[in-house]
Write a protein that holds these residues in place. Structure first.
Motif, PDB file in Angstrom:
ATOM      1  N   GLU A 155       0.848  -1.197   0.000  1.00 15.71           N
ATOM      2  CA  GLU A 155       0.000   0.000   0.000  1.00 15.71           C
ATOM      3  C   GLU A 155       0.876   1.238   0.000  1.00 15.71           C
ATOM      4  N   VAL A 156       0.385   2.275  -0.641  1.00 11.64           N
ATOM      5  CA  VAL A 156       1.125   3.527  -0.770  1.00 11.64           C
ATOM      6  C   VAL A 156       1.129   4.251   0.570  1.00 11.64           C
ATOM      7  N   VAL A 157       2.308   4.792   0.954  1.00 11.86           N
ATOM      8  CA  VAL A 157       2.449   5.606   2.164  1.00 11.86           C
ATOM      9  C   VAL A 157       3.221   6.867   1.790  1.00 11.86           C
ATOM     10  N   VAL A 158       3.100   7.891   2.617  1.00 12.99           N
ATOM     11  CA  VAL A 158       3.858   9.121   2.423  1.00 12.99           C
ATOM     12  C   VAL A 158       4.834   9.237   3.583  1.00 12.99           C
ATOM     13  N   VAL A 159       6.130   9.378   3.254  1.00 13.35           N
ATOM     14  CA  VAL A 159       7.181   9.492   4.255  1.00 13.35           C
ATOM     15  C   VAL A 159       8.028  10.716   3.898  1.00 13.35           C
ATOM     16  N   ASN A 160       8.038  11.731   4.807  1.00 11.39           N
ATOM     17  CA  ASN A 160       8.819  12.950   4.567  1.00 11.39           C
ATOM     18  C   ASN A 160       8.495  13.569   3.204  1.00 11.39           C
ATOM     19  N   ASP A 161       7.237  13.722   2.898  1.00  7.02           N
ATOM     20  CA  ASP A 161       6.761  14.310   1.644  1.00  7.02           C
ATOM     21  C   ASP A 161       7.148  13.517   0.401  1.00  7.02           C
ATOM     22  N   LYS A 162       7.488  12.247   0.578  1.00  6.59           N
ATOM     23  CA  LYS A 162       7.794  11.381  -0.567  1.00  6.59           C
ATOM     24  C   LYS A 162       6.916  10.146  -0.474  1.00  6.59           C
ATOM     25  N   PHE A 163       6.554   9.625  -1.639  1.00  7.55           N
ATOM     26  CA  PHE A 163       5.768   8.400  -1.676  1.00  7.55           C
ATOM     27  C   PHE A 163       6.656   7.206  -1.372  1.00  7.55           C
ATOM     28  N   GLY A 164       6.086   6.225  -0.741  1.00  8.74           N
ATOM     29  CA  GLY A 164       6.759   4.965  -0.476  1.00  8.74           C
ATOM     30  C   GLY A 164       5.747   3.846  -0.583  1.00  8.74           C
ATOM     31  N   ILE A 165       6.172   2.642  -0.315  1.00  5.55           N
ATOM     32  CA  ILE A 165       5.255   1.501  -0.342  1.00  5.55           C
ATOM     33  C   ILE A 165       5.523   0.622   0.866  1.00  5.55           C
ATOM     34  N   ARG A 166       4.458   0.270   1.559  1.00  6.75           N
ATOM     35  CA  ARG A 166       4.544  -0.657   2.693  1.00  6.75           C
ATOM     36  C   ARG A 166       4.133  -2.019   2.161  1.00  6.75           C
ATOM     37  N   LEU A 167       5.040  -2.970   2.229  1.00 13.08           N
ATOM     38  CA  LEU A 167       4.761  -4.300   1.690  1.00 13.08           C
ATOM     39  C   LEU A 167       3.767  -5.022   2.591  1.00 13.08           C
ATOM     40  N   THR A 168       2.722  -5.528   1.979  1.00 11.14           N
ATOM     41  CA  THR A 168       1.698  -6.246   2.729  1.00 11.14           C
ATOM     42  C   THR A 168       1.676  -7.732   2.411  1.00 11.14           C
ATOM     43  N   ASP A 169       2.207  -8.114   1.248  1.00 13.59           N
ATOM     44  CA  ASP A 169       2.180  -9.517   0.838  1.00 13.59           C
ATOM     45  C   ASP A 169       3.390  -9.799  -0.035  1.00 13.59           C
ATOM     46  N   ILE A 170       4.196 -10.778   0.359  1.00 12.90           N
ATOM     47  CA  ILE A 170       5.352 -11.193  -0.433  1.00 12.90           C
ATOM     48  C   ILE A 170       4.950 -12.434  -1.233  1.00 12.90           C
ATOM     49  N   ILE A 171       5.227 -12.429  -2.509  1.00 17.76           N
ATOM     50  CA  ILE A 171       4.899 -13.563  -3.375  1.00 17.76           C
ATOM     51  C   ILE A 171       5.944 -14.660  -3.152  1.00 17.76           C
ATOM     52  N   THR A 172       5.513 -15.874  -2.872  1.00 22.17           N
ATOM     53  CA  THR A 172       6.438 -16.993  -2.643  1.00 22.17           C
ATOM     54  C   THR A 172       7.088 -17.396  -3.958  1.00 22.17           C
ATOM     55  N   PRO A 173       8.266 -17.997  -3.895  1.00 19.10           N
ATOM     56  CA  PRO A 173       8.915 -18.455  -5.139  1.00 19.10           C
ATOM     57  C   PRO A 173       8.036 -19.434  -5.924  1.00 19.10           C
ATOM     58  N   ALA A 174       7.302 -20.299  -5.231  1.00 20.25           N
ATOM     59  CA  ALA A 174       6.428 -21.253  -5.935  1.00 20.25           C
ATOM     60  C   ALA A 174       5.317 -20.509  -6.679  1.00 20.25           C
ATOM     61  N   GLU A 175       4.763 -19.474  -6.049  1.00 19.47           N
ATOM     62  CA  GLU A 175       3.709 -18.688  -6.692  1.00 19.47           C
ATOM     63  C   GLU A 175       4.267 -17.912  -7.889  1.00 19.47           C
ATOM     64  N   ARG A 176       5.500 -17.393  -7.770  1.00 18.56           N
ATOM     65  CA  ARG A 176       6.124 -16.689  -8.899  1.00 18.56           C
ATOM     66  C   ARG A 176       6.274 -17.621 -10.094  1.00 18.56           C
ATOM     67  N   LEU A 177       6.729 -18.856  -9.838  1.00 18.44           N
ATOM     68  CA  LEU A 177       6.873 -19.821 -10.922  1.00 18.44           C
ATOM     69  C   LEU A 177       5.518 -20.150 -11.551  1.00 18.44           C
ATOM     70  N   ARG A 178       4.489 -20.286 -10.728  1.00 15.97           N
ATOM     71  CA  ARG A 178       3.163 -20.592 -11.243  1.00 15.97           C
ATOM     72  C   ARG A 178       2.663 -19.460 -12.142  1.00 15.97           C
TER      73      ARG A 178
END
Length: 152
Positions: free
Chosen positions: A125-148
């Motif tokens: 999800e998008v976050v604002v840190v010190n007047d700059k956009f950033g992203i807070r990771l909410t879900d990491i894709i597993t290597p098996a899912e990446r291959l699929r």
């Protein structure tokens, strides 16, 4: 071996008067020398040259992982956060001006895709840190899912 070179030892037997004994003595000496070389080669045990090659066994791999990983840690990759996508005709693209709105397929509040070199690795999800956009990771894709996903 002598026949391969066109030399027939039986034909030398008739050359005794013309130096045939010398030829037979040379032939016998050469055969004896070859037998010694063959015997020495058979007696010599062949040992693998393990010091010349890297150890890829499980024990060797466990020790070499940090060193090999250190070699790639400074390689730059392209990290992209994708808000959404759309297809647009060139006619409509040329009509875009300041203030134009382009509708994307991503929904408001939907997680953004995080891509490394074009490959999806996470969502966040998008976050604002010190007047700059950033992203807070909410879900990491597993290597098996990446291959699929690559196989689709």
């Amino acid at each position: 071996m002598a026949e391969e070179q066109g030399f027939d030892p039986d034909s030398v037997a008739g050359m005794e008067g013309a130096g045939g004994d010398d030829v037979m003595d040379d032939w016998a000496a050469a055969m004896a020398e070859q037998e010694q070389v063959d015997a020495a080669a058979a007696a010599t045990e062949v040992k693998p040259a393990t010091s010349l090659f890297q150890d890829f066994s499980a024990a060797g791999a466990a020790q070499s992982v940090p060193q090999n990983l250190d070699m790639i840690l400074d390689i730059p990759v392209q990290l992209t956060v994708e808000l959404g996508r759309t297809k647009i005709a060139i006619r409509n693209l040329l009509q875009l001006a300041q203030g134009s709105v382009v509708e994307l397929d991503g929904l408001a509040g939907e997680p953004m895709d995080v891509l490394v070199n074009g490959c999806l690795i996470a969502q966040g999800e998008v976050v604002v840190v010190n007047d700059k956009f950033g992203i807070r990771l909410t879900d990491i894709i597993t290597p098996a899912e990446r291959l699929r996903r690559l196989q689709k």
